[in-house]
Design a protein around this motif. Sequence first.
Motif, PDB file in Angstrom:
ATOM      1  N   SER A 464      44.986   9.043 -36.871  1.00 40.70           N
ATOM      2  CA  SER A 464      45.589   9.888 -37.902  1.00 40.70           C
ATOM      3  C   SER A 464      46.759   9.120 -38.509  1.00 40.70           C
ATOM      4  CB  SER A 464      46.069  11.231 -37.333  1.00 40.70           C
ATOM      5  OG  SER A 464      46.998  11.038 -36.280  1.00 40.70           O
ATOM      6  N   PHE A 465      47.016   9.331 -39.802  1.00 39.52           N
ATOM      7  CA  PHE A 465      48.098   8.585 -40.461  1.00 39.52           C
ATOM      8  C   PHE A 465      48.498   9.260 -41.768  1.00 39.52           C
ATOM      9  CE2 PHE A 465      44.156   6.771 -42.079  1.00 39.52           C
ATOM     10  CZ  PHE A 465      44.395   6.583 -43.441  1.00 39.52           C
ATOM     11  N   ILE A 466      49.631   8.814 -42.292  1.00 38.76           N
ATOM     12  CA  ILE A 466      50.069   9.277 -43.617  1.00 38.76           C
ATOM     13  C   ILE A 466      50.355   8.058 -44.488  1.00 38.76           C
ATOM     14  CG2 ILE A 466      51.077  11.418 -42.720  1.00 38.76           C
ATOM     15  CD1 ILE A 466      53.850  10.150 -43.187  1.00 38.76           C
ATOM     16  N   VAL A 467      50.194   8.241 -45.795  1.00 38.70           N
ATOM     17  CA  VAL A 467      50.558   7.223 -46.784  1.00 38.70           C
ATOM     18  C   VAL A 467      51.386   7.923 -47.856  1.00 38.70           C
ATOM     19  CG1 VAL A 467      49.744   5.534 -48.467  1.00 38.70           C
ATOM     20  CG2 VAL A 467      48.433   5.926 -46.363  1.00 38.70           C
ATOM     21  N   LEU A 468      52.611   7.468 -48.036  1.00 40.20           N
ATOM     22  CA  LEU A 468      53.509   8.057 -49.031  1.00 40.20           C
ATOM     23  C   LEU A 468      53.860   6.978 -50.049  1.00 40.20           C
ATOM     24  CD1 LEU A 468      55.982   9.878 -46.585  1.00 40.20           C
ATOM     25  CD2 LEU A 468      53.908  10.814 -47.613  1.00 40.20           C
ATOM     26  N   PRO A 469      53.222   6.962 -51.213  1.00 35.85           N
ATOM     27  CA  PRO A 469      53.490   5.923 -52.204  1.00 35.85           C
ATOM     28  C   PRO A 469      54.883   6.039 -52.818  1.00 35.85           C
ATOM     29  CG  PRO A 469      52.043   7.584 -53.113  1.00 35.85           C
ATOM     30  CD  PRO A 469      52.183   7.904 -51.658  1.00 35.85           C
ATOM     31  N   LEU A 470      55.476   4.905 -53.141  1.00 36.26           N
ATOM     32  CA  LEU A 470      56.773   4.847 -53.815  1.00 36.26           C
ATOM     33  C   LEU A 470      56.524   4.323 -55.225  1.00 36.26           C
ATOM     34  CD1 LEU A 470      58.808   3.213 -50.893  1.00 36.26           C
ATOM     35  CD2 LEU A 470      58.662   5.647 -51.467  1.00 36.26           C
ATOM     36  N   VAL A 471      56.481   5.230 -56.171  1.00 37.39           N
ATOM     37  CA  VAL A 471      56.131   4.888 -57.551  1.00 37.39           C
ATOM     38  C   VAL A 471      57.228   5.387 -58.489  1.00 37.39           C
ATOM     39  CG1 VAL A 471      54.425   5.131 -59.399  1.00 37.39           C
ATOM     40  CG2 VAL A 471      53.676   5.045 -57.002  1.00 37.39           C
ATOM     41  N   ILE A 472      57.756   4.486 -59.309  1.00 34.73           N
ATOM     42  CA  ILE A 472      58.798   4.839 -60.267  1.00 34.73           C
ATOM     43  C   ILE A 472      58.327   4.456 -61.669  1.00 34.73           C
ATOM     44  CG2 ILE A 472      61.169   4.402 -61.034  1.00 34.73           C
ATOM     45  CD1 ILE A 472      61.932   3.885 -58.150  1.00 34.73           C
ATOM     46  N   GLU A 473      58.273   5.460 -62.559  1.00 36.41           N
ATOM     47  CA  GLU A 473      57.852   5.256 -63.948  1.00 36.41           C
ATOM     48  C   GLU A 473      56.529   4.511 -64.026  1.00 36.41           C
ATOM     49  OE1 GLU A 473      61.072   3.370 -65.963  1.00 36.41           O
ATOM     50  OE2 GLU A 473      62.351   5.176 -65.902  1.00 36.41           O
ATOM     51  N   GLY A 474      55.597   4.926 -63.176  1.00 35.63           N
ATOM     52  CA  GLY A 474      54.265   4.350 -63.201  1.00 35.63           C
ATOM     53  C   GLY A 474      54.123   3.009 -62.511  1.00 35.63           C
ATOM     54  N   LYS A 475      55.216   2.467 -62.001  1.00 37.48           N
ATOM     55  CA  LYS A 475      55.168   1.170 -61.330  1.00 37.48           C
ATOM     56  C   LYS A 475      55.225   1.359 -59.812  1.00 37.48           C
ATOM     57  CE  LYS A 475      57.383  -3.362 -61.096  1.00 37.48           C
ATOM     58  NZ  LYS A 475      58.497  -4.219 -61.574  1.00 37.48           N
ATOM     59  N   ALA A 476      54.230   0.821 -59.120  1.00 39.52           N
ATOM     60  CA  ALA A 476      54.184   0.945 -57.661  1.00 39.52           C
ATOM     61  C   ALA A 476      55.137  -0.054 -57.016  1.00 39.52           C
ATOM     62  CB  ALA A 476      52.765   0.715 -57.159  1.00 39.52           C
ATOM     63  N   LEU A 477      56.110   0.467 -56.257  1.00 35.30           N
ATOM     64  CA  LEU A 477      57.065  -0.377 -55.546  1.00 35.30           C
ATOM     65  C   LEU A 477      56.682  -0.571 -54.086  1.00 35.30           C
ATOM     66  CD1 LEU A 477      60.434   1.024 -56.953  1.00 35.30           C
ATOM     67  CD2 LEU A 477      59.028  -0.844 -57.831  1.00 35.30           C
ATOM     68  N   GLY A 478      55.738   0.230 -53.612  1.00 39.57           N
ATOM     69  CA  GLY A 478      55.332   0.127 -52.213  1.00 39.57           C
ATOM     70  C   GLY A 478      54.936   1.483 -51.664  1.00 39.57           C
ATOM     71  N   LEU A 479      55.053   1.610 -50.345  1.00 42.92           N
ATOM     72  CA  LEU A 479      54.652   2.873 -49.713  1.00 42.92           C
ATOM     73  C   LEU A 479      55.223   2.973 -48.305  1.00 42.92           C
ATOM     74  CD1 LEU A 479      52.271   1.935 -47.500  1.00 42.92           C
ATOM     75  CD2 LEU A 479      50.925   1.778 -49.588  1.00 42.92           C
ATOM     76  N   PHE A 480      55.247   4.200 -47.808  1.00 42.49           N
ATOM     77  CA  PHE A 480      55.523   4.458 -46.401  1.00 42.49           C
ATOM     78  C   PHE A 480      54.179   4.669 -45.707  1.00 42.49           C
ATOM     79  CE2 PHE A 480      59.855   5.944 -47.624  1.00 42.49           C
ATOM     80  CZ  PHE A 480      60.568   5.132 -46.757  1.00 42.49           C
ATOM     81  N   TYR A 481      54.059   4.103 -44.518  1.00 40.34           N
ATOM     82  CA  TYR A 481      52.850   4.289 -43.717  1.00 40.34           C
ATOM     83  C   TYR A 481      53.280   4.634 -42.300  1.00 40.34           C
ATOM     84  CZ  TYR A 481      48.856   3.074 -40.755  1.00 40.34           C
ATOM     85  OH  TYR A 481      47.859   3.102 -39.818  1.00 40.34           O
ATOM     86  N   ALA A 482      52.593   5.595 -41.685  1.00 39.96           N
ATOM     87  CA  ALA A 482      52.859   5.932 -40.283  1.00 39.96           C
ATOM     88  C   ALA A 482      51.577   6.454 -39.655  1.00 39.96           C
ATOM     89  CB  ALA A 482      53.959   6.981 -40.180  1.00 39.96           C
ATOM     90  N   ASP A 483      51.343   6.104 -38.370  1.00 39.45           N
ATOM     91  CA  ASP A 483      50.075   6.503 -37.751  1.00 39.45           C
ATOM     92  C   ASP A 483      50.228   6.922 -36.296  1.00 39.45           C
ATOM     93  OD1 ASP A 483      50.230   4.242 -36.126  1.00 39.45           O
ATOM     94  OD2 ASP A 483      48.843   3.063 -37.330  1.00 39.45           O
ATOM     95  N   ARG A 484      49.116   7.462 -35.769  1.00 37.66           N
ATOM     96  CA  ARG A 484      49.013   7.819 -34.356  1.00 37.66           C
ATOM     97  C   ARG A 484      47.682   7.290 -33.831  1.00 37.66           C
ATOM     98  NH1 ARG A 484      49.601  12.727 -36.892  1.00 37.66           N
ATOM     99  NH2 ARG A 484      51.679  13.670 -36.916  1.00 37.66           N
ATOM    100  N   ALA A 485      47.575   7.228 -32.529  1.00 32.05           N
ATOM    101  CA  ALA A 485      46.308   6.832 -31.897  1.00 32.05           C
ATOM    102  C   ALA A 485      45.496   8.061 -31.511  1.00 32.05           C
ATOM    103  CB  ALA A 485      46.580   5.969 -30.674  1.00 32.05           C
ATOM    104  N   CYS A 486      45.931   9.247 -31.984  1.00 35.72           N
ATOM    105  CA  CYS A 486      45.230  10.505 -31.707  1.00 35.72           C
ATOM    106  C   CYS A 486      45.003  11.247 -33.024  1.00 35.72           C
ATOM    107  CB  CYS A 486      46.051  11.405 -30.781  1.00 35.72           C
ATOM    108  SG  CYS A 486      46.427  10.687 -29.166  1.00 35.72           S
ATOM    109  N   THR A 487      43.961  12.033 -33.074  1.00 34.27           N
ATOM    110  CA  THR A 487      43.760  12.883 -34.241  1.00 34.27           C
ATOM    111  C   THR A 487      44.838  13.953 -34.252  1.00 34.27           C
ATOM    112  OG1 THR A 487      42.250  14.312 -33.004  1.00 34.27           O
ATOM    113  CG2 THR A 487      41.264  12.512 -34.294  1.00 34.27           C
ATOM    114  N   ALA A 488      45.115  14.476 -35.441  1.00 31.09           N
ATOM    115  CA  ALA A 488      46.149  15.504 -35.596  1.00 31.09           C
ATOM    116  C   ALA A 488      45.494  16.781 -36.108  1.00 31.09           C
ATOM    117  CB  ALA A 488      47.234  15.019 -36.538  1.00 31.09           C
ATOM    118  N   ASP A 489      44.795  17.466 -35.218  1.00 29.07           N
ATOM    119  CA  ASP A 489      44.052  18.663 -35.608  1.00 29.07           C
ATOM    120  C   ASP A 489      44.968  19.777 -36.114  1.00 29.07           C
ATOM    121  OD1 ASP A 489      41.703  17.406 -34.805  1.00 29.07           O
ATOM    122  OD2 ASP A 489      41.896  18.126 -32.741  1.00 29.07           O
TER     123      ASP A 489
END
Length: 514
Positions: A464-489
Amino acid sequence: MQNISPAREQLLELIRADKSLPTLGIAIAKVVQITSSGEDSVADLAHFILSDVALTQKILRLSNTITYRTPGGVTVTTISRAIFLLGFDTIKANALASLLVEGFNDVRQAQVVRLELVKALCASVCAREIARRCRHPNHEEAAVAALFKNIGRVLVASFDHHLYDKIQSLCTAHPEQSHEICGQLLGCSFERFGETVLHDWKIPTSIINALQITHGDQKKTSVGTEWIRQVASFSDSLASILVNTDTVSAQMPIAERCQRLVKRFGAALDFDAEQLQVILKSVDKEARELANTLEVSMTPVLNASAIDKGVCKGTDSFNEFMLTSFDTQQLEASSRHASGKPMNARDLLLAGVQDATQMLASNQVKLSDLILLVLETLYGAMGFRFATACLLDVKSGKFSARIAVGEKYAERQSAFQFPVLNDNSIFHLAMNNNVDLMISDASNAKVQNLLPDWHKRLLPDTRSFIVLPLVIEGKALGLFYADRACTADEGVPPDETALIKTLKGQLMSAMIKR
């Protein structure tokens, strides 16, 4: 010439054979080596503390005591916020104190060991107070040196308390012969014994040299190593006065007991009898908070009322009227979902938002500190095993992880990178569409088809994981990523999602201002 005592050699053999002390030595050496106050060092210190759950809890608990309480009583729930609020040096010194107490107090419960640990804590607090007043360039090392000034006594008391008691008893009866008594029974002074062990632990020479005994009245010096030695010696002497089990001398007024210290160190460290009383008040209060947090008995220490019975604690006088905030211990004690996510994730996220708000209100905030705070909040509040901020690197033409926390963070950070060119992976899709993704089951076939090969190699067990994009005025500056080794039901309910988006929004606001 000092004789080679069988007692000294036997003690050294016992210490070197102790399986827990090499780990303690490595941990202490690691913290001591973090000497710069630059961005990398702050991140390194935060990573080190976060890697030890017990140490993390102790530092957070200390950050929320009356002595360090933040304006408005807002609870500190992240190490990065604690470093920002209390200062790099204070957190570093307290981390070392925690390691020292943890290394000796829990497994060796002799009263004499606790007594020496209290002295070490008092000495370290005293050194930090003196260093703050003097604004000396070597202030950071002084607090560390003072903490380890009596490490020889701690070690002897811990590994052979009968020998320790015998030396102390004879030295009390014949104080003018204390050096000879220690040499005859131990084979060297306590300071020399401590130096030997600190050398084994690979502690910097500047710290070890500060353990050496000072003689006579001290003069002001411009030599950094000599100044550190003076501060460590003074702090150790003051701690011995405060932590005094001699009931006869304890009845003497504190000013009278400190007269000799003023004469010996006053000129060298710029204080007189009146200024020493101010130092004593601060040291007594802070040392009590620190020792109580670290669960070391402070019974023998001078009561604050004996220093100044008329002092009114200004901030304490209206504590009962302050709005209550999060209770740190309640936040720590939360149960978890099967995925590892805390049941009180919402409260932890909200506390992180408060931390970020407080940090943004300061003109001294660094973008890297805020990124670390957001990462740490996501990591702790959502129960992730790894979290990173992946930012655009124009020179390399890649998105590369810049800051990371969690399991194997250094190894994973170095390998977490992907090209700027769109490859239709889940990361580019999130940034191109500027949508936050929260994947509860990464084994889903659609998700697997969108995961790039480099991610599958680096993090093959991600469930399980999340992706949080960092976008300013249409320009992608990067992202936050975080995960687990288990599903998140259990998923991410709307209130938690809103707080996660708020955290990201706070960071985006800071990035726009840059």
